[in-house]
Design a protein around this motif. Structure first.
Motif, PDB file in Angstrom:
ATOM      1  N   ASP A  48       0.830  -1.199   0.000  1.00  0.00           N
ATOM      2  CA  ASP A  48       0.000   0.000   0.000  1.00  0.00           C
ATOM      3  C   ASP A  48       0.865   1.251   0.000  1.00  0.00           C
ATOM      4  N   VAL A  49       1.899   1.251   0.834  1.00  0.00           N
ATOM      5  CA  VAL A  49       2.784   2.402   0.927  1.00  0.00           C
ATOM      6  C   VAL A  49       3.625   2.535  -0.340  1.00  0.00           C
ATOM      7  N   PHE A  50       4.131   1.425  -0.850  1.00  0.00           N
ATOM      8  CA  PHE A  50       4.906   1.472  -2.090  1.00  0.00           C
ATOM      9  C   PHE A  50       4.067   2.028  -3.249  1.00  0.00           C
ATOM     10  N   SER A  51       2.771   1.766  -3.210  1.00  0.00           N
ATOM     11  CA  SER A  51       1.887   2.223  -4.283  1.00  0.00           C
ATOM     12  C   SER A  51       1.733   3.733  -4.306  1.00  0.00           C
ATOM     13  N   PHE A  52       2.143   4.391  -3.206  1.00  0.00           N
ATOM     14  CA  PHE A  52       2.120   5.849  -3.225  1.00  0.00           C
ATOM     15  C   PHE A  52       3.005   6.385  -4.348  1.00  0.00           C
ATOM     16  N   LEU A  53       4.062   5.629  -4.680  1.00  0.00           N
ATOM     17  CA  LEU A  53       4.931   6.034  -5.789  1.00  0.00           C
ATOM     18  C   LEU A  53       4.166   6.084  -7.096  1.00  0.00           C
ATOM     19  N   VAL A  55       1.047   6.720  -7.447  1.00  0.00           N
ATOM     20  CA  VAL A  55       0.224   7.924  -7.395  1.00  0.00           C
ATOM     21  C   VAL A  55       1.078   9.154  -7.688  1.00  0.00           C
ATOM     22  N   GLY A  56       2.315   9.158  -7.176  1.00  0.00           N
ATOM     23  CA  GLY A  56       3.224  10.259  -7.464  1.00  0.00           C
ATOM     24  C   GLY A  56       3.495  10.404  -8.948  1.00  0.00           C
ATOM     25  N   VAL A  57       3.718   9.277  -9.614  1.00  0.00           N
ATOM     26  CA  VAL A  57       3.944   9.305 -11.066  1.00  0.00           C
ATOM     27  C   VAL A  57       2.680   9.798 -11.778  1.00  0.00           C
ATOM     28  N   MET A  58       1.525   9.335 -11.308  1.00  0.00           N
ATOM     29  CA  MET A  58       0.255   9.749 -11.916  1.00  0.00           C
ATOM     30  C   MET A  58       0.073  11.263 -11.827  1.00  0.00           C
ATOM     31  N   PHE A  59       0.319  11.819 -10.645  1.00  0.00           N
ATOM     32  CA  PHE A  59       0.173  13.262 -10.483  1.00  0.00           C
ATOM     33  C   PHE A  59       1.253  14.025 -11.241  1.00  0.00           C
ATOM     34  N   ALA A  60       2.445  13.456 -11.341  1.00  0.00           N
ATOM     35  CA  ALA A  60       3.512  14.099 -12.108  1.00  0.00           C
ATOM     36  C   ALA A  60       3.104  14.228 -13.577  1.00  0.00           C
ATOM     37  N   ALA A 167       7.446  17.972  -8.659  1.00  0.00           N
ATOM     38  CA  ALA A 167       6.954  18.334  -7.324  1.00  0.00           C
ATOM     39  C   ALA A 167       6.056  17.256  -6.707  1.00  0.00           C
ATOM     40  N   PRO A 168       4.979  16.836  -7.378  1.00  0.00           N
ATOM     41  CA  PRO A 168       4.154  15.787  -6.775  1.00  0.00           C
ATOM     42  C   PRO A 168       4.850  14.435  -6.687  1.00  0.00           C
ATOM     43  N   LEU A 169       5.791  14.183  -7.591  1.00  0.00           N
ATOM     44  CA  LEU A 169       6.542  12.929  -7.530  1.00  0.00           C
ATOM     45  C   LEU A 169       7.348  12.851  -6.244  1.00  0.00           C
ATOM     46  N   VAL A 170       8.065  13.931  -5.930  1.00  0.00           N
ATOM     47  CA  VAL A 170       8.872  13.965  -4.705  1.00  0.00           C
ATOM     48  C   VAL A 170       7.973  13.898  -3.476  1.00  0.00           C
ATOM     49  N   GLY A 171       6.855  14.610  -3.514  1.00  0.00           N
ATOM     50  CA  GLY A 171       5.947  14.626  -2.372  1.00  0.00           C
ATOM     51  C   GLY A 171       5.441  13.253  -1.991  1.00  0.00           C
ATOM     52  N   LEU A 203      13.468   3.745   2.313  1.00  0.00           N
ATOM     53  CA  LEU A 203      14.668   4.214   1.617  1.00  0.00           C
ATOM     54  C   LEU A 203      14.619   3.843   0.141  1.00  0.00           C
ATOM     55  N   LEU A 204      14.136   2.647  -0.153  1.00  0.00           N
ATOM     56  CA  LEU A 204      14.009   2.221  -1.544  1.00  0.00           C
ATOM     57  C   LEU A 204      13.052   3.134  -2.308  1.00  0.00           C
ATOM     58  N   MET A 205      11.987   3.569  -1.655  1.00  0.00           N
ATOM     59  CA  MET A 205      11.059   4.498  -2.291  1.00  0.00           C
ATOM     60  C   MET A 205      11.765   5.796  -2.682  1.00  0.00           C
ATOM     61  N   LEU A 206      12.637   6.281  -1.806  1.00  0.00           N
ATOM     62  CA  LEU A 206      13.387   7.502  -2.109  1.00  0.00           C
ATOM     63  C   LEU A 206      14.332   7.289  -3.287  1.00  0.00           C
ATOM     64  N   VAL A 207      14.974   6.123  -3.330  1.00  0.00           N
ATOM     65  CA  VAL A 207      15.912   5.816  -4.420  1.00  0.00           C
ATOM     66  C   VAL A 207      15.171   5.733  -5.754  1.00  0.00           C
ATOM     67  N   ILE A 208      14.018   5.075  -5.753  1.00  0.00           N
ATOM     68  CA  ILE A 208      13.229   4.962  -6.986  1.00  0.00           C
ATOM     69  C   ILE A 208      12.745   6.341  -7.438  1.00  0.00           C
ATOM     70  N   THR A 209      12.332   7.157  -6.467  1.00  0.00           N
ATOM     71  CA  THR A 209      11.893   8.517  -6.789  1.00  0.00           C
ATOM     72  C   THR A 209      13.025   9.307  -7.430  1.00  0.00           C
ATOM     73  N   ALA A 210      14.224   9.187  -6.872  1.00  0.00           N
ATOM     74  CA  ALA A 210      15.384   9.880  -7.439  1.00  0.00           C
ATOM     75  C   ALA A 210      15.679   9.389  -8.845  1.00  0.00           C
ATOM     76  N   ALA A 211      15.574   8.074  -9.062  1.00  0.00           N
ATOM     77  CA  ALA A 211      15.829   7.512 -10.392  1.00  0.00           C
ATOM     78  C   ALA A 211      14.816   8.031 -11.410  1.00  0.00           C
ATOM     79  N   LEU A 212      13.559   8.112 -11.004  1.00  0.00           N
ATOM     80  CA  LEU A 212      12.523   8.631 -11.900  1.00  0.00           C
ATOM     81  C   LEU A 212      12.772  10.105 -12.216  1.00  0.00           C
ATOM     82  N   GLY A 213      13.194  10.862 -11.200  1.00  0.00           N
ATOM     83  CA  GLY A 213      13.485  12.269 -11.413  1.00  0.00           C
ATOM     84  C   GLY A 213      14.656  12.472 -12.358  1.00  0.00           C
ATOM     85  N   VAL A 214      15.691  11.670 -12.193  1.00  0.00           N
ATOM     86  CA  VAL A 214      16.860  11.757 -13.081  1.00  0.00           C
ATOM     87  C   VAL A 214      16.481  11.355 -14.503  1.00  0.00           C
TER      88      VAL A 214
END
Length: 281
Positions: A48-53, A55-60, A167-171, A203-214
């Motif tokens: 459930d928590v991982f799926s927030f990512l 949603v972040g991509v969706m809003f991005a 912005a929404p991706l990082v959030g 921590l993995l969520m943060l790493v994936i978020t950074a990879a998507l941002g890059v």
């Protein structure tokens, strides 16, 4: 059924591990006003928590899609204002203003703490207090100003303006670590999710978020080191605020505090994008 009401005790013998589509559906229903299927009566799971990512991509994608207005409106100043207003309006419609509501509740809680009043009662009151209302107005003004500044700074570089979706991706990407940062409290709404996400998962969520941002920065010709700096500073600022406020409020209102962190992270990303303009030439 409320967002957390669906987390009811399972009957003996049932599994509490949802499929990814179920978890993503729950996350969409939690973070947005979009229909996400029938209520799920089950215990929380790390998925459930991982799926927030997701949603972040969706809003991005949604923010970036609205930002394409900037590419078709010939007048740069008018286009900037219309695009910023469009992004904010769509975001409020899709989220139902849940994070802003959390910010107002936190402001009321801090005011109650200073005056010696009942913090929990102040935060759980459905009516927004005077302090919460003032914070809410200021937050929306600042958010619009930073969105406008970010869009205007990137407007001369064409498709680079689509980086506003960062912005929404990082959030949402920091949601796991945000849950880990709030202090536990008996009966807190954030506790069911906090208990299922381990530190390495957050921590993995943060790493994936950074990879998507890059990846997005590479596609849109945005400096990679700059995007990492923006994401890092925004994430660190939000998590520091979450931790400090949570300790001040003795763990009360963990969900509202996490929502406030998301608002701060999005604002910090917009500030970073606005300041990056001179370095994109």
């Amino acid at each position: 059924m409320g967002r957390f009401d669906r987390y009811q005790a399972l009957n003996e013998g049932e599994t509490d591990k949802p499929s990814w589509p179920m978890a993503i559906g729950w996350a969409i229903g939690f973070f947005s006003t979009l229909p996400a299927g029938p209520p799920q009566v089950r215990n929380p799971h790390a998925r459930d928590v991982f799926s927030f990512l997701f949603v972040g991509v969706m809003f991005a994608v949604i923010w970036s899609a609205v930002a394409t207005l900037m590419l078709v409106i010939p007048n740069e100043e008018v286009g900037t204002l219309i695009t910023a207003a469009g992004v904010m309006s769509i975001d409020i419609l899709l989220t139902g203003g849940m994070h802003a509501d959390g910010l107002a509740d936190v402001a009321d809680g801090l005011a109650a703490k200073r005056s010696g009043s009942d913090v929990k009662r102040a935060m759980e009151d459905s009516a927004v207090g005077a302090v919460g209302g003032a914070y809410l107005v200021v937050a929306y003004i600042v958010r619009f100003a930073l969105l406008t500044a970010a869009i205007y700074a990137m407007a001369p570089f064409g498709a680079t303006v689509l980086m506003i979706g960062l912005a929404p991706l990082v959030g949402r990407g920091l949601a796991g670590m945000a849950l880990r940062s709030v202090a536990p409290s008996e009966g807190g709404l954030s506790d069911p999710l906090r208990s299922v996400i381990p530190f390495n998962g957050a921590l993995l969520m943060l790493v994936i978020t950074a990879a998507l941002g890059v990846g997005a920065a590479n596609l849109l010709h945005f400096p990679l080191l700059m995007v990492l700096a923006i994401m890092g500073i925004a994430t660190a600022s939000a998590l520091y605020l979450i931790n400090r406020v949570s300790k001040t409020l003795d763990g009360i209102g963990g969900g509202d505090i996490c929502g406030t962190g998301i608002v701060v992270a999005e604002a910090m990303v917009c500030l970073g994008l606005a300041l990056s303009g001179p370095y994109l030439y």
